[in-house]
Design a protein around this motif. Structure first.
Motif, PDB file in Angstrom:
ATOM      1  N   ASN A 270      -6.390  -9.592   9.356  1.00 41.10           N
ATOM      2  CA  ASN A 270      -7.582 -10.390   9.056  1.00 41.10           C
ATOM      3  C   ASN A 270      -7.294 -11.311   7.878  1.00 41.10           C
ATOM      4  OD1 ASN A 270     -10.017  -7.761   9.665  1.00 41.10           O
ATOM      5  ND2 ASN A 270      -9.085  -9.162  11.084  1.00 41.10           N
ATOM      6  N   ILE A 271      -7.913 -12.478   7.901  1.00 43.44           N
ATOM      7  CA  ILE A 271      -7.842 -13.399   6.775  1.00 43.44           C
ATOM      8  C   ILE A 271      -9.122 -13.192   5.972  1.00 43.44           C
ATOM      9  CG2 ILE A 271      -7.756 -15.811   6.068  1.00 43.44           C
ATOM     10  CD1 ILE A 271      -6.248 -16.295   8.782  1.00 43.44           C
ATOM     11  N   VAL A 272      -8.948 -12.865   4.694  1.00 48.89           N
ATOM     12  CA  VAL A 272     -10.063 -12.469   3.854  1.00 48.89           C
ATOM     13  C   VAL A 272     -10.176 -13.409   2.659  1.00 48.89           C
ATOM     14  CG1 VAL A 272     -11.062 -10.561   2.532  1.00 48.89           C
ATOM     15  CG2 VAL A 272      -9.600 -10.074   4.486  1.00 48.89           C
TER      16      VAL A 272
ATOM     17  N   GLU B  47      -7.691 -16.738  -0.738  1.00 47.23           N
ATOM     18  CA  GLU B  47      -7.666 -16.284   0.647  1.00 47.23           C
ATOM     19  C   GLU B  47      -6.358 -15.552   0.911  1.00 47.23           C
ATOM     20  OE1 GLU B  47      -9.668 -18.760   3.858  1.00 47.23           O
ATOM     21  OE2 GLU B  47      -7.537 -19.024   4.301  1.00 47.23           O
ATOM     22  N   TYR B  48      -6.451 -14.414   1.567  1.00 49.82           N
ATOM     23  CA  TYR B  48      -5.284 -13.594   1.870  1.00 49.82           C
ATOM     24  C   TYR B  48      -5.341 -13.120   3.311  1.00 49.82           C
ATOM     25  CZ  TYR B  48      -4.872 -13.238  -3.190  1.00 49.82           C
ATOM     26  OH  TYR B  48      -4.758 -13.521  -4.521  1.00 49.82           O
ATOM     27  N   LYS B  49      -4.174 -12.905   3.866  1.00 47.26           N
ATOM     28  CA  LYS B  49      -4.071 -12.262   5.174  1.00 47.26           C
ATOM     29  C   LYS B  49      -3.531 -10.865   4.924  1.00 47.26           C
ATOM     30  CE  LYS B  49      -2.185 -12.722   9.814  1.00 47.26           C
ATOM     31  NZ  LYS B  49      -1.389 -13.545  10.729  1.00 47.26           N
ATOM     32  N   LEU B  50      -4.175  -9.861   5.472  1.00 47.68           N
ATOM     33  CA  LEU B  50      -3.778  -8.469   5.287  1.00 47.68           C
ATOM     34  C   LEU B  50      -2.748  -8.112   6.362  1.00 47.68           C
ATOM     35  CD1 LEU B  50      -4.627  -6.243   3.315  1.00 47.68           C
ATOM     36  CD2 LEU B  50      -6.231  -5.437   5.027  1.00 47.68           C
ATOM     37  N   VAL B  51      -1.548  -7.731   5.940  1.00 50.65           N
ATOM     38  CA  VAL B  51      -0.436  -7.480   6.867  1.00 50.65           C
ATOM     39  C   VAL B  51       0.280  -6.182   6.512  1.00 50.65           C
ATOM     40  CG1 VAL B  51      -0.053  -9.944   7.320  1.00 50.65           C
ATOM     41  CG2 VAL B  51       1.182  -8.839   5.457  1.00 50.65           C
ATOM     42  N   THR B  52       1.211  -5.767   7.378  1.00 48.52           N
ATOM     43  CA  THR B  52       2.065  -4.616   7.061  1.00 48.52           C
ATOM     44  C   THR B  52       3.042  -5.033   5.969  1.00 48.52           C
ATOM     45  OG1 THR B  52       3.580  -5.227   8.840  1.00 48.52           O
ATOM     46  CG2 THR B  52       1.903  -3.570   9.360  1.00 48.52           C
ATOM     47  N   SER B  53       3.579  -4.077   5.257  1.00 49.43           N
ATOM     48  CA  SER B  53       4.436  -4.406   4.112  1.00 49.43           C
ATOM     49  C   SER B  53       5.709  -5.154   4.517  1.00 49.43           C
ATOM     50  CB  SER B  53       4.776  -3.157   3.309  1.00 49.43           C
ATOM     51  OG  SER B  53       5.499  -2.251   4.087  1.00 49.43           O
ATOM     52  N   ILE B  54       6.181  -4.955   5.727  1.00 44.47           N
ATOM     53  CA  ILE B  54       7.404  -5.641   6.171  1.00 44.47           C
ATOM     54  C   ILE B  54       7.154  -7.135   6.346  1.00 44.47           C
ATOM     55  CG2 ILE B  54       7.118  -5.305   8.659  1.00 44.47           C
ATOM     56  CD1 ILE B  54      10.407  -4.864   6.781  1.00 44.47           C
ATOM     57  N   ARG B  55       5.881  -7.537   6.486  1.00 41.59           N
ATOM     58  CA  ARG B  55       5.535  -8.954   6.614  1.00 41.59           C
ATOM     59  C   ARG B  55       4.909  -9.517   5.343  1.00 41.59           C
ATOM     60  NH1 ARG B  55       1.442  -9.487  10.703  1.00 41.59           N
ATOM     61  NH2 ARG B  55       1.198  -7.252  10.800  1.00 41.59           N
ATOM     62  N   GLY B  56       4.707  -8.665   4.350  1.00 40.28           N
ATOM     63  CA  GLY B  56       4.063  -9.095   3.115  1.00 40.28           C
ATOM     64  C   GLY B  56       4.832 -10.201   2.419  1.00 40.28           C
TER      65      GLY B  56
ATOM     66  N   MET C 133       0.051 -13.551   2.000  1.00 39.11           N
ATOM     67  CA  MET C 133       0.058 -12.403   2.907  1.00 39.11           C
ATOM     68  C   MET C 133       0.273 -11.141   2.067  1.00 39.11           C
ATOM     69  SD  MET C 133       2.351 -14.194   5.833  1.00 39.11           S
ATOM     70  CE  MET C 133       1.999 -13.048   7.141  1.00 39.11           C
ATOM     71  N   ILE C 134      -0.773 -10.307   1.995  1.00 39.78           N
ATOM     72  CA  ILE C 134      -0.678  -9.108   1.174  1.00 39.78           C
ATOM     73  C   ILE C 134      -0.585  -7.862   2.044  1.00 39.78           C
ATOM     74  CG2 ILE C 134      -1.816 -10.117  -0.839  1.00 39.78           C
ATOM     75  CD1 ILE C 134      -4.323  -8.483   0.022  1.00 39.78           C
ATOM     76  N   SER C 135       0.159  -6.925   1.554  1.00 38.82           N
ATOM     77  CA  SER C 135       0.413  -5.682   2.279  1.00 38.82           C
ATOM     78  C   SER C 135      -0.793  -4.754   2.241  1.00 38.82           C
ATOM     79  CB  SER C 135       1.617  -4.985   1.651  1.00 38.82           C
ATOM     80  OG  SER C 135       1.711  -3.654   2.087  1.00 38.82           O
ATOM     81  N   ILE C 136      -0.953  -4.009   3.316  1.00 39.33           N
ATOM     82  CA  ILE C 136      -1.999  -2.981   3.372  1.00 39.33           C
ATOM     83  C   ILE C 136      -1.683  -1.841   2.407  1.00 39.33           C
ATOM     84  CG2 ILE C 136      -2.783  -3.457   5.715  1.00 39.33           C
ATOM     85  CD1 ILE C 136      -0.953  -1.196   6.704  1.00 39.33           C
ATOM     86  N   GLU C 137      -0.464  -1.824   1.873  1.00 41.08           N
ATOM     87  CA  GLU C 137      -0.062  -0.781   0.940  1.00 41.08           C
ATOM     88  C   GLU C 137      -0.144  -1.233  -0.519  1.00 41.08           C
ATOM     89  OE1 GLU C 137       3.605   1.069   2.251  1.00 41.08           O
ATOM     90  OE2 GLU C 137       3.051   0.642   4.321  1.00 41.08           O
ATOM     91  N   SER C 138      -0.466  -2.516  -0.748  1.00 39.06           N
ATOM     92  CA  SER C 138      -0.613  -3.033  -2.113  1.00 39.06           C
ATOM     93  C   SER C 138      -1.959  -2.569  -2.681  1.00 39.06           C
ATOM     94  CB  SER C 138      -0.550  -4.559  -2.096  1.00 39.06           C
ATOM     95  OG  SER C 138      -1.717  -5.090  -1.472  1.00 39.06           O
ATOM     96  N   PRO C 139      -2.112  -2.604  -4.001  1.00 36.17           N
ATOM     97  CA  PRO C 139      -3.406  -2.198  -4.577  1.00 36.17           C
ATOM     98  C   PRO C 139      -4.585  -3.006  -4.010  1.00 36.17           C
ATOM     99  CG  PRO C 139      -1.754  -2.308  -6.305  1.00 36.17           C
ATOM    100  CD  PRO C 139      -1.110  -2.849  -5.048  1.00 36.17           C
ATOM    101  N   LEU C 140      -4.439  -4.305  -3.889  1.00 33.63           N
ATOM    102  CA  LEU C 140      -5.523  -5.126  -3.350  1.00 33.63           C
ATOM    103  C   LEU C 140      -5.744  -4.816  -1.871  1.00 33.63           C
ATOM    104  CD1 LEU C 140      -7.618  -7.355  -3.668  1.00 33.63           C
ATOM    105  CD2 LEU C 140      -5.806  -9.031  -3.259  1.00 33.63           C
ATOM    106  N   GLY C 141      -4.661  -4.683  -1.115  1.00 35.47           N
ATOM    107  CA  GLY C 141      -4.772  -4.371   0.309  1.00 35.47           C
ATOM    108  C   GLY C 141      -5.455  -3.043   0.560  1.00 35.47           C
TER     109      GLY C 141
ATOM    110  N   SER D 197      -8.249 -12.778  12.733  1.00 42.80           N
ATOM    111  CA  SER D 197      -7.206 -13.581  13.372  1.00 42.80           C
ATOM    112  C   SER D 197      -6.436 -12.788  14.417  1.00 42.80           C
ATOM    113  CB  SER D 197      -6.247 -14.149  12.327  1.00 42.80           C
ATOM    114  OG  SER D 197      -5.447 -13.127  11.797  1.00 42.80           O
ATOM    115  N   LYS D 198      -6.051 -11.566  14.098  1.00 42.84           N
ATOM    116  CA  LYS D 198      -5.299 -10.679  14.993  1.00 42.84           C
ATOM    117  C   LYS D 198      -4.018 -11.308  15.529  1.00 42.84           C
ATOM    118  CE  LYS D 198      -8.349  -7.447  14.699  1.00 42.84           C
ATOM    119  NZ  LYS D 198      -8.147  -6.417  13.724  1.00 42.84           N
ATOM    120  N   ASP D 199      -3.656 -12.495  15.037  1.00 50.54           N
ATOM    121  CA  ASP D 199      -2.446 -13.162  15.507  1.00 50.54           C
ATOM    122  C   ASP D 199      -1.346 -12.974  14.480  1.00 50.54           C
ATOM    123  OD1 ASP D 199      -0.575 -14.730  16.786  1.00 50.54           O
ATOM    124  OD2 ASP D 199      -1.417 -16.611  16.048  1.00 50.54           O
ATOM    125  N   GLU D 200      -0.330 -12.241  14.851  1.00 47.77           N
ATOM    126  CA  GLU D 200       0.793 -12.036  13.947  1.00 47.77           C
ATOM    127  C   GLU D 200       2.072 -12.634  14.505  1.00 47.77           C
ATOM    128  OE1 GLU D 200       2.340  -7.711  14.377  1.00 47.77           O
ATOM    129  OE2 GLU D 200       0.164  -7.561  14.451  1.00 47.77           O
TER     130      GLU D 200
END
Length: 167
Positions: free
Chosen positions: A87-89, A101-110, A116-124, A156-159
């Motif tokens: 998602n773009i937040v 504005e950030y896109k929430l992604v997996t850490s390998i795409r961060g 693009m911020i990782s779901i494992e980051s503090p903000l994510g 967005s769901k588009d990666e």
């Protein structure tokens, strides 16, 4: 616990491994062979550069294979009105009085330089699962943190255009 990857991440990694094994490896071996033919290896810069490239490719292949071996495949289970994976937040930072504005992604795409911020980051971790209008505390460490407000969520769901991080 291994890296959290989506099915699309796994596919991208498998494609890169295949490309590196079938194309890059062949080119690297040919470059080493050609440079070796130039004579004295102790002062042959082309040979040392070709060997370095070949070894770098092999290291990347081993890294990606190990990543896949230990990975956990995840799916986004968030509702349409909640912050979820890909998602773009739009986030309002109270302390700075700024909206980003950030896109929430997996850490390998961060890639924070590309928003693009990782779901494992503090903000994510803090914003995942929250809704528009929520005020969220982002804990940086035991003694520090800050408040943000979620202003908008775009599903967005588009990666497909997201790249796997390089090292």
């Amino acid at each position: 616990m291994g890296e959290q990857l989506t099915k699309s991440d796994v596919k991208k990694i498998e494609d890169e491994i295949e490309y590196r094994k079938l194309v890059v490896r062949k080119q690297a071996l040919e470059a080493v062979k050609e440079a070796r033919a130039h004579g004295d290896l102790s002062e042959n810069f082309e040979y040392h550069a070709a060997k370095k490239d070949k070894n770098s490719n092999e290291s990347r292949i081993r890294y990606l294979e190990r990543l896949l071996k230990n990975a956990r495949v995840i799916e986004d289970r968030s509702n349409d009105d909640e912050v979820g994976l890909d998602n773009i937040v739009q986030v309002y930072f109270e302390d700075d009085d700024e909206v980003e504005e950030y896109k929430l992604v997996t850490s390998i795409r961060g890639n924070s330089m590309k928003g693009m911020i990782s779901i494992e980051s503090p903000l994510g971790k803090a914003i995942r699962g929250h809704k528009v209008g929520d005020r969220v505390y982002v804990k940086v460490n035991e003694n520090a943190g800050y408040y943000i407000e979620i202003r908008s969520i775009v599903n967005s769901k588009d990666e497909s255009m997201d790249e796997i991080r390089r090292f």
